[in-house]
Design a protein around this motif. Structure first.
Motif, PDB file in Angstrom:
ATOM      1  N   LEU A  96      28.068 -61.185  15.123  1.00 19.99           N
ATOM      2  CA  LEU A  96      28.921 -61.974  16.013  1.00 19.99           C
ATOM      3  C   LEU A  96      28.260 -61.987  17.379  1.00 19.99           C
ATOM      4  O   LEU A  96      28.104 -60.940  18.012  1.00 19.99           O
ATOM      5  CB  LEU A  96      30.320 -61.377  16.096  1.00 19.99           C
ATOM      6  N   ASP A  97      27.831 -63.165  17.812  1.00 18.24           N
ATOM      7  CA  ASP A  97      27.133 -63.331  19.087  1.00 18.24           C
ATOM      8  C   ASP A  97      28.130 -63.834  20.117  1.00 18.24           C
ATOM      9  O   ASP A  97      28.641 -64.948  20.012  1.00 18.24           O
ATOM     10  CB  ASP A  97      25.983 -64.331  18.900  1.00 18.24           C
ATOM     11  N   PHE A  98      28.416 -63.002  21.124  1.00 16.01           N
ATOM     12  CA  PHE A  98      29.399 -63.361  22.141  1.00 16.01           C
ATOM     13  C   PHE A  98      28.849 -64.292  23.220  1.00 16.01           C
ATOM     14  O   PHE A  98      29.605 -64.756  24.080  1.00 16.01           O
ATOM     15  CB  PHE A  98      29.950 -62.095  22.801  1.00 16.01           C
ATOM     16  N   GLU A  99      27.545 -64.526  23.244  1.00 15.65           N
ATOM     17  CA  GLU A  99      26.919 -65.414  24.237  1.00 15.65           C
ATOM     18  C   GLU A  99      27.078 -64.930  25.679  1.00 15.65           C
ATOM     19  O   GLU A  99      27.325 -65.700  26.592  1.00 15.65           O
ATOM     20  CB  GLU A  99      27.470 -66.834  24.128  1.00 15.65           C
ATOM     21  N   GLY A 100      26.938 -63.680  25.941  1.00 17.31           N
ATOM     22  CA  GLY A 100      26.965 -63.235  27.334  1.00 17.31           C
ATOM     23  C   GLY A 100      27.771 -61.949  27.467  1.00 17.31           C
ATOM     24  O   GLY A 100      28.175 -61.375  26.457  1.00 17.31           O
ATOM     25  N   SER A 101      27.909 -61.446  28.725  1.00 19.12           N
ATOM     26  CA  SER A 101      27.861 -62.303  29.898  1.00 19.12           C
ATOM     27  C   SER A 101      27.411 -61.474  31.100  1.00 19.12           C
ATOM     28  O   SER A 101      27.576 -60.254  31.132  1.00 19.12           O
ATOM     29  CB  SER A 101      29.253 -62.868  30.160  1.00 19.12           C
TER      30      SER A 101
END
Length: 308
Positions: free
Chosen positions: A261-266
């Motif tokens: 699961l890639d939360f993209e940041g932050s």
């Protein structure tokens, strides 16, 4: 030997095979994804698509430059084989030969380009079963999840990306003055394409399953990563911890899948704490910036950036 290919010269089958077999085959650099977010994208290719780098460019007032498209956190060099520092540097040098100006984010897993500024990302392995993952939740996250469970919240599938956009537009866009609302059209095209391919889903949270969403999020699933690409929340959703429940639901559904699961940041400390609360691990990506343009080209671009 690294060669520069125009869009029409790219062998899309070989490109996608290289990305799929690379160590970090991000969805952002799949050919179909690039077609949506950066029509006409070009490429640097080494050998028979052994290693590749997308060139996401724009043109303003006759000036071509590399830029970071909306909904693409990072690109970089992707290879079937283990990359070396000299290969990474060769690709960066080749990009400078094609473009005089660049502002892009790139993957640098081995920290070959140590002198570049870096940014935080958070990733959660979904290989363990749900109970094993939850055991690593922070205490505050478990407490917020318990609170959400007492509020009669229901998580359901959503088919319309505009419901997510409406929540984001009210909640976060006012605090992001540089956000270009024209990017909504890109998001609509991207969600339509990804949903048609069966490589995305949208989740929403409401009271007792009503049509009034408290929070919603758009995820892309490329078979290796579930990427938390875009979301919106409401004031009431924040109060009742709707987003905490939404993400926990996705984790529950994909636990035991050997995906990430890639939360993209932050880089935002508040969001970083929220993502870390699910037991995710911190990772990094780099900012690649260079400028070899003439003074006149720099002036033209600076004027455009100021008044766009």
């Amino acid at each position: 030997m690294i060669v520069h290919l125009r869009h029409s010269d790219i062998d899309r089958r070989k490109w996608d095979e290289c990305v799929a077999h690379s160590r970090c085959g991000l969805v952002y650099v799949r050919s179909w994804y690039l077609d949506v977010v950066c029509p006409g994208w070009e490429a640097l290719v080494d050998g028979d698509y052994v290693s590749v780098m997308p060139l996401t460019w724009r043109k303003r007032f006759g000036i071509r430059y590399l830029c970071q498209p909306f909904f693409v956190q990072k690109t970089g060099v992707f290879s079937r084989n283990e990359l070396t520092k000299s290969q990474m540097e060769a690709f960066v040098g080749a990009a400078k030969d094609v473009f005089s100006f660049a502002e892009i984010n790139i993957v640098d897993e081995r920290d070959f380009l140590a002198d570049l500024p870096r940014h935080r990302n958070y990733e959660l392995s979904l290989e363990a079963d749900y109970s094993g993952i939850v055991a690593n939740y922070h205490e505050n996250t478990r407490r917020n999840l318990s609170r959400a469970g007492k509020n009669g919240l229901v998580v359901s599938d959503v088919s319309d990306i505009d419901k997510v956009i409406a929540l984001f537009d009210t909640d976060r866009r006012p605090s992001l003055p540089s956000f270009d609302v024209r990017s909504y059209d890109v998001l609509r095209a991207l969600s339509g394409k990804a949903l048609d391919r069966g490589e995305a889903f949208i989740k929403g949270v409401s009271f007792d399953g009503s049509d009034d969403l408290l929070a919603a999020a758009f995820f892309v699933n490329d078979g290796r990563r579930v990427t938390f690409l875009f979301s919106g929340n409401s004031a009431e959703g924040k109060r009742v911890q709707a987003m905490t429940l939404l993400i926990d639901t996705v984790i529950r559904e994909y636990s035991g899948s050997k995906m990430i699961l890639d939360f993209e940041g932050s880089d935002d400390d508040g969001l970083a704490r929220f993502y870390a609360g699910f037991g995710s691990a911190q990772s990094w990506y780099k900012s690649l910036r260079f400028n070899n343009m003439s003074w006149f080209s720099n002036f033209v671009l600076s004027v455009w950036k100021k008044f766009r």
